[in-house]
Structures are given as C-alpha cells and as structure tokens.
Motif scaffolding. Structure first.
Motif, PDB file in Angstrom:
ATOM      1  N   TYR A   1     -17.868 -22.403  -9.176  1.00 29.10           N
ATOM      2  CA  TYR A   1     -16.440 -22.105  -9.331  1.00 29.10           C
ATOM      3  C   TYR A   1     -15.569 -23.078  -8.530  1.00 29.10           C
ATOM      4  CZ  TYR A   1     -11.944 -19.882  -8.721  1.00 29.10           C
ATOM      5  OH  TYR A   1     -10.600 -19.651  -8.676  1.00 29.10           O
ATOM      6  N   GLU A   2     -15.864 -23.300  -7.263  1.00 31.29           N
ATOM      7  CA  GLU A   2     -15.014 -24.117  -6.399  1.00 31.29           C
ATOM      8  C   GLU A   2     -14.880 -25.545  -6.942  1.00 31.29           C
ATOM      9  OE1 GLU A   2     -17.673 -22.373  -5.252  1.00 31.29           O
ATOM     10  OE2 GLU A   2     -16.604 -20.732  -4.260  1.00 31.29           O
ATOM     11  N   ARG A   3     -15.980 -26.097  -7.395  1.00 30.26           N
ATOM     12  CA  ARG A   3     -15.956 -27.464  -7.933  1.00 30.26           C
ATOM     13  C   ARG A   3     -15.152 -27.521  -9.233  1.00 30.26           C
ATOM     14  NH1 ARG A   3     -20.949 -31.076  -9.918  1.00 30.26           N
ATOM     15  NH2 ARG A   3     -19.778 -32.993 -10.151  1.00 30.26           N
ATOM     16  N   THR A   4     -15.300 -26.506 -10.074  1.00 30.55           N
ATOM     17  CA  THR A   4     -14.577 -26.463 -11.343  1.00 30.55           C
ATOM     18  C   THR A   4     -13.085 -26.264 -11.103  1.00 30.55           C
ATOM     19  OG1 THR A   4     -16.565 -25.509 -12.346  1.00 30.55           O
ATOM     20  CG2 THR A   4     -14.539 -25.392 -13.625  1.00 30.55           C
ATOM     21  N   TRP A   5     -12.725 -25.411 -10.141  1.00 29.64           N
ATOM     22  CA  TRP A   5     -11.316 -25.196  -9.788  1.00 29.64           C
ATOM     23  C   TRP A   5     -10.691 -26.522  -9.339  1.00 29.64           C
ATOM     24  CZ3 TRP A   5      -7.446 -21.833 -10.227  1.00 29.64           C
ATOM     25  CH2 TRP A   5      -6.347 -21.965  -9.381  1.00 29.64           C
ATOM     26  N   ALA A   6     -11.391 -27.262  -8.487  1.00 29.68           N
ATOM     27  CA  ALA A   6     -10.877 -28.550  -8.013  1.00 29.68           C
ATOM     28  C   ALA A   6     -10.706 -29.530  -9.177  1.00 29.68           C
ATOM     29  CB  ALA A   6     -11.816 -29.131  -6.951  1.00 29.68           C
ATOM     30  N   ALA A   7     -11.639 -29.529 -10.120  1.00 31.00           N
ATOM     31  CA  ALA A   7     -11.546 -30.414 -11.288  1.00 31.00           C
ATOM     32  C   ALA A   7     -10.340 -30.056 -12.148  1.00 31.00           C
ATOM     33  CB  ALA A   7     -12.827 -30.338 -12.115  1.00 31.00           C
ATOM     34  N   ALA A   8     -10.040 -28.767 -12.274  1.00 23.70           N
ATOM     35  CA  ALA A   8      -8.870 -28.325 -13.046  1.00 23.70           C
ATOM     36  C   ALA A   8      -7.577 -28.746 -12.349  1.00 23.70           C
ATOM     37  CB  ALA A   8      -8.906 -26.813 -13.244  1.00 23.70           C
ATOM     38  N   GLU A   9      -7.534 -28.629 -11.032  1.00 28.64           N
ATOM     39  CA  GLU A   9      -6.358 -29.074 -10.276  1.00 28.64           C
ATOM     40  C   GLU A   9      -6.123 -30.566 -10.465  1.00 28.64           C
ATOM     41  OE1 GLU A   9      -5.767 -26.466  -6.308  1.00 28.64           O
ATOM     42  OE2 GLU A   9      -7.632 -27.627  -6.368  1.00 28.64           O
ATOM     43  N   ILE A  10      -7.188 -31.343 -10.371  1.00 25.27           N
ATOM     44  CA  ILE A  10      -7.081 -32.796 -10.540  1.00 25.27           C
ATOM     45  C   ILE A  10      -6.613 -33.130 -11.950  1.00 25.27           C
ATOM     46  CG2 ILE A  10      -8.411 -34.947 -10.612  1.00 25.27           C
ATOM     47  CD1 ILE A  10     -10.123 -33.718  -8.312  1.00 25.27           C
ATOM     48  N   ALA A  11      -7.111 -32.396 -12.947  1.00 31.96           N
ATOM     49  CA  ALA A  11      -6.694 -32.635 -14.338  1.00 31.96           C
ATOM     50  C   ALA A  11      -5.189 -32.451 -14.488  1.00 31.96           C
ATOM     51  CB  ALA A  11      -7.449 -31.710 -15.292  1.00 31.96           C
ATOM     52  N   MET A  12      -4.653 -31.395 -13.887  1.00 33.74           N
ATOM     53  CA  MET A  12      -3.200 -31.159 -13.977  1.00 33.74           C
ATOM     54  C   MET A  12      -2.433 -32.302 -13.304  1.00 33.74           C
ATOM     55  SD  MET A  12      -2.393 -28.426 -15.716  1.00 33.74           S
ATOM     56  CE  MET A  12      -1.031 -27.412 -15.192  1.00 33.74           C
TER      57      MET A  12
END
Length: 130
Positions: free
Chosen positions: A52-63
């Motif tokens: 979850y933590e890694r995926t959340w960070a990837a979503a933030e970076i995408a935005m």
C-alpha cells in the motif's frame, strides 16, 4: 443480498470470457476491459502487486507528474484518496490495501468517468512503481 447475487451472476461471464464488455445493474455500470481493468460507476480500477505505502507514493507522484492543481489528500488506515484538477478535469485516485503485496488503485476522470484518461493515469502509476 439478492442484488449482490445478481451482480455476481452478471459479472462472472464477463470475467470468464476476459473480453471487453459492460453491464448495468440497478443503475450501476460495471465492466471488464481486456481482463485487466474493471470499471464501476466511472472508476477504472486495477490491482497492483505492491504494498500500500509504495502504491500510495506512486499515485502521489503521478498527480504531480501530470501537474495536478488543487490537490487534496485524504488518508485513513489501509485506504486513501487523492483528488485534484488536471487540465480542468476533476481527477480522483483511490488507493486501497488488499493484502501485504496487493493494492487496488481506482481512477475517475470527470464526473462520469473517462476510461481512456483513467487508463493513462493508471499506466503512469504503474510506471512509478517500476
């Protein structure tokens, strides 16, 4: 309970066929696209084999990569949502913990959903996970 059974009976053939298709059940639209993406009520979602933590960070970076404005983040235990405006379109990325190495990411672009734009954003999240 009956509604859930009806939805399951309608979705199972789509999943087995692994083909593109959509159904409408009780005012909700649910579909499968190429066996990988599922869309429901304007959200296009897929599972990622990452914590979850890694995926959340990837979503933030995408935005941030997509130059989103007015970014708002709401995070609770095991789930979170990032929303903002990208080229004057409302975008929401929802991230949900499933298990240690599996997370669901769902994206909605606009009020009713734009699956092509949502798929591009999901692909951006996937690239950030590599």
């Amino acid at each position: 309970m009956i509604r859930l059974v009806k939805v399951a009976l309608c979705i199972i053939p789509l999943l087995i066929a692994a083909c593109d298709g959509a159904i409408s059940v009780g005012g909700r639209t649910i579909g499968v696209q190429a066996g990988k993406f599922i869309f429901s009520d304007g959200f296009l979602q897929t599972n990622f084999p990452h914590p979850y933590e890694r995926t959340w960070a990837a979503a933030e970076i995408a935005m941030l990569d997509l130059k989103a404005q007015e970014i708002k983040k709401t995070e609770r235990i095991g789930r979170g949502e990032i929303s903002g405006l990208i080229k004057d379109e409302a975008v929401t990325i929802a991230v949900k913990y499933i298990q240690k190495e599996e997370t669901i990411v769902a994206v909605r672009v606009g009020l009713t959903g734009n699956n092509i734009a949502a798929q591009l954003i999901l692909e951006r999240v996937a690239r950030n996970l590599q």
